[in-house]
Scaffold this motif. Structure first.
Motif, PDB file in Angstrom:
ATOM      1  N   GLY A 182       0.721  -1.042   0.018  1.00  0.00           N
ATOM      2  CA  GLY A 182      -0.047  -0.211   0.075  1.00  0.00           C
ATOM      3  C   GLY A 182       1.006   1.209  -0.219  1.00  0.00           C
ATOM      4  O   GLY A 182       2.075   1.234  -0.085  1.00  0.00           O
ATOM      5  N   ILE A 201      -3.906   3.628   1.748  1.00  0.00           N
ATOM      6  CA  ILE A 201      -4.620   2.779   0.538  1.00  0.00           C
ATOM      7  C   ILE A 201      -3.708   1.575   0.468  1.00  0.00           C
ATOM      8  O   ILE A 201      -2.459   1.683   0.198  1.00  0.00           O
ATOM      9  CB  ILE A 201      -5.089   3.285  -0.602  1.00  0.00           C
ATOM     10  N   TYR A 202      -4.324   0.402   0.525  1.00  0.00           N
ATOM     11  CA  TYR A 202      -3.294  -0.932   0.211  1.00  0.00           C
ATOM     12  C   TYR A 202      -4.564  -2.103  -0.269  1.00  0.00           C
ATOM     13  O   TYR A 202      -5.712  -2.045  -0.086  1.00  0.00           O
ATOM     14  CB  TYR A 202      -2.844  -1.293   1.766  1.00  0.00           C
ATOM     15  N   ASP A 256       0.716   5.466   1.858  1.00  0.00           N
ATOM     16  CA  ASP A 256       0.370   6.231   2.839  1.00  0.00           C
ATOM     17  C   ASP A 256       0.742   7.680   2.662  1.00  0.00           C
ATOM     18  O   ASP A 256       1.737   8.069   1.969  1.00  0.00           O
ATOM     19  CB  ASP A 256       0.238   5.805   4.291  1.00  0.00           C
ATOM     20  N   ALA A 316      -8.940   1.310   2.256  1.00  0.00           N
ATOM     21  CA  ALA A 316      -8.589   2.915   2.256  1.00  0.00           C
ATOM     22  C   ALA A 316      -9.157   3.622   3.581  1.00  0.00           C
ATOM     23  O   ALA A 316     -10.113   3.036   4.067  1.00  0.00           O
ATOM     24  CB  ALA A 316      -9.192   3.553   0.817  1.00  0.00           C
TER      25      ALA A 316
END
Length: 311
Positions: free
Chosen positions: A203, A219-220, A205, A239
């Motif tokens: 993800g 979000i990942y 950040d 997210a």
């Protein structure tokens, strides 16, 4: 056979019970400490009498290794019971109660909770105290509830860059990833069932400090080959975004949004918004009011009043 009138009365009683609000009191506390025991040697611990894994930490740190060649701050080692997503980062200091999004999304019986402490060794540094930071950890993996860590070791990595370094408008962006393997064996009535799940998580950040305004986002995506015994592969995307505004030195308003989606498992779907207001009663006392609303089920909402006291 009950009459229609009896059925209606029973249904109305059930609905009335569901409509009653639930009031609960929760008290949590933790004790933390740390410092230097010698030049470039430090310790840190955190303990709580409550079942909050992220508050249970104990580690020993060795700092500025190879400073003559690599430079100050380039190579540091931490070993013990550590937290992979540092609780002191702004993204993890939200006052809205509840687990972080990485702590609430689980697939099958496989744990990959980055907000829980786990045994391991981590290399980290900020080369020459510049804008680039890195983390690389090998950990036992979160054991989950009532489970022991399996024999496999998990790997976590992060690479971050700080924009507008040492200014009042600092922005930090980062990429992170987690590669794990969970293995479970269950004996059901003499039948041995095995689950072996290789999974990954990756993800991006963002942390932005713009004067009185802070913005945190993450979000990942994650994929699991075998999330449960006899289960199919599952992938999902999650997210979170949380803007905060310091209206005055005492008043803070914020709103946090969480979203989870999966085409493989609809039970993972989640869309939630949580506005909250915080007032600084004293330098060590915070009072917050939080409203949580499930946007997929409008009947599912909660209100919380939180008092935080530091000693």
């Amino acid at each position: 056979t009950p009459s229609e009138a009896d059925i209606k009365v029973t249904r109305d009683l059930i609905r009335a019970g569901h409509d009653q609000p639930t009031y609960e009191n929760h008290i949590s506390s933790f004790l933390s400490g740390g410092g230097s025991v010698a030049r470039d040697v430090s310790f840190f611990f955190s303990w709580s009498p409550f079942p909050a894994p992220m508050f249970h930490q104990a580690s020993l740190g060795l700092h500025n290794l190879g400073r003559g060649v690599l430079g100050e701050g380039t190579l540091n080692v931490k070993a013990g019971l550590i937290l992979l997503l540092d609780a002191q980062r702004p993204a993890h200091r939200g006052l809205a109660p509840g687990d972080g999004i990485a702590g609430v999304v689980r697939v099958g019986r496989t744990p990959f909770v980055l907000d829980d402490s786990t045994l391991g060794v981590k290399l980290e540094g900020r080369p020459m105290f510049g804008p680039l930071t890195y983390e690389l950890a090998v950990v036992a993996g979160p054991p989950g509830v009532g489970k022991d860590p399996d024999k496999w070791k998990d790997v976590f990595g992060r690479l971050s860059y700080i924009w507008a370094l040492n200014t009042s408008h600092e922005v930090k962006t980062g990429l992170f990833g987690y590669l794990g393997h969970a293995e479970r064996v269950a004996n059901l009535g003499g039948v041995v069932l095995r689950q072996s799940d290789r999974f990954w998580l990756a993800g991006f950040d963002l942390e932005a400090t713009l004067g009185r305004f802070d913005l945190n986002g993450m979000i990942y995506a994650s994929h699991h080959d075998d999330p449960d015994i006899g289960g199919e592969a599952v992938s999902f995307v999650a997210a979170r975004v949380e803007p905060k505004w310091g209206v005055t030195p005492r008043w803070i308003v914020a709103v946090r949004g969480d979203w989870v989606g999966s085409e493989d498992d609809h039970s993972l779907h989640r869309t939630q918004v949580a506005p909250h207001v915080t007032y600084l009663l004293a330098t060590n006392v915070l009072a917050s009011v939080v409203w949580r609303q499930d946007l997929l089920n409008l009947d599912n909402s909660t209100a919380n009043a939180v008092l935080e006291v530091a000693f």
